[in-house]
Design a protein around this motif. Sequence first.
Motif: not given
Length: 102
Positions: A10-16
Amino acid sequence: MCKKDNSICFAFGILAGIVGGIAAGLLYAPKPGKEFREDIKKTVIDAAEKYSPEIQKAKKQAIDMIKGSKCKIELEYKKFLDNVKAEKLANAKNIETDVYNM
């Protein structure tokens, strides 16, 4: 990696999403330089404020994972060195035994 912990995904998705939004803004912005830079600055600040808790959580998880990995690597390295030392001692003992048996 994402199969184990959905919060990291989820965090990587937000960052992306943040990076993608900024990139799209850069590519399609019809404004002149100074105004464009001000808009980018505002967008980045707004995104940082909006997603700060998620970013901090992802940062903490990454740091915890790094620390855990570091401890595991240090432990395995120590085991490796102990095994090498034990093997050297065993070889020395075998050589000593062979010398006395002659």
